[in-house]
Design a protein around this motif. Structure first.
Motif, short mmCIF file in Angstrom:
data_model
loop_
_atom_site.label_atom_id
_atom_site.label_comp_id
_atom_site.label_asym_id
_atom_site.label_seq_id
_atom_site.Cartn_x
_atom_site.Cartn_y
_atom_site.Cartn_z
N TYR A 21 0.83 -1.21 0.00
CA TYR A 21 0.00 0.00 0.00
C TYR A 21 0.87 1.26 0.00
CZ TYR A 21 -3.49 3.43 1.41
OH TYR A 21 -4.30 4.54 1.47
N THR A 41 -7.12 -2.43 -6.17
CA THR A 41 -6.16 -1.80 -5.26
C THR A 41 -5.61 -2.81 -4.27
OG1 THR A 41 -7.31 0.33 -5.43
CG2 THR A 41 -5.85 0.02 -3.55
N CYS A 45 -1.74 -4.06 -3.90
CA CYS A 45 -1.03 -4.00 -2.61
C CYS A 45 -0.38 -5.33 -2.29
CB CYS A 45 -1.99 -3.60 -1.50
SG CYS A 45 -2.57 -1.90 -1.58
N SER A 49 3.61 -6.09 -2.15
CA SER A 49 4.13 -6.66 -0.90
C SER A 49 4.87 -7.97 -1.18
CB SER A 49 2.99 -6.90 0.09
OG SER A 49 2.40 -5.69 0.50
#
Length: 215
Positions: A21, A41, A45, A49
């Motif tokens: 994020y 979204t 993220c 990650s």
């Protein structure tokens, strides 16, 4: 699963989302994109990650191979969290610099000459070959008005429904149907602010018929 196990798992779950994020937020800020809250979204993220986790594992493996004494440091969860967040920032900046570089553009062109590295025709046309430097444009509106001026800003986010452009040093006029005007100028002059950089006009995309761009 008891409460203690759940509490211990929470930091691991956060590491699957928060670093990505951070990367995504910085990326959108650098690219001038608006915030969006949707399922895509979340997926982005998690993806960022995951990439950050791979980079961390690679750095950890190489570091321990050459410096075995660092094993305890990499095993510390606080160090891992901080390192993840640092990697998130560097990943966002590195991604931005890579996609803006001439090397990336040449690589894409080499793979396929018909592919553009710019995310939309709207952005490609307005930024032109000068990158982010403003071009001179002539904008024809659907109400008959014509603006000629220096392009200062334009909406970069292709997902933004409200696309706008901002002009300075503009000359405004009205489209002329008078044949006598077509020999020199095809519109009747209303106001000439070409020498005044403080004069600006904001134009919405839905008001535009045609944009002529002068490099």
């Amino acid at each position: 699963m008891d409460l203690n196990n759940i509490v211990n798992i929470i930091p691991q779950i956060l590491l699957l989302i928060i670093p990505g994020y951070i990367t995504l937020t910085i990326k959108k800020y650098l690219n001038g994109e608006k915030e969006s809250q949707n399922f895509d979204t979340i997926l982005q993220c998690v993806l960022y990650s995951f990439i950050i986790g791979l980079i961390y594992s690679l750095i950890q493996f190489i570091s321990i191979q050459f410096f075995p004494g660092l094993t305890a440091m990499f095993a510390d969860i606080s160090f891992k969290n901080i390192f993840y967040f640092v990697l998130a920032i560097f990943l966002a900046i590195g991604r931005y610099l890579l996609f803006k570089s001439k090397c990336w553009e040449k690589t894409v062109k080499w793979i396929s000459p018909n592919i553009s590295t710019t995310q939309s025709v709207w952005v490609k046309a307005l930024c032109g070959d000068n990158g982010d430097k403003g071009a001179w444009v002539r904008v024809y509106l659907n109400n008959g008005l014509v603006y000629t001026g220096k392009l200062l800003y334009y909406t970069y986010d292709v997902n933004d429904e409200t696309k706008e452009i901002l002009l300075s040093n503009f000359i405004s006029g009205m489209w002329s149907k008078n044949d006598k005007c077509k020999s020199k100028e095809f519109y009747e002059l209303i106001d000439d602010n070409s020498k005044n950089s403080d004069c600006k006009v904001l134009i919405k995309r839905e008001e535009i018929d045609i944009i002529e761009i002068f490099e």
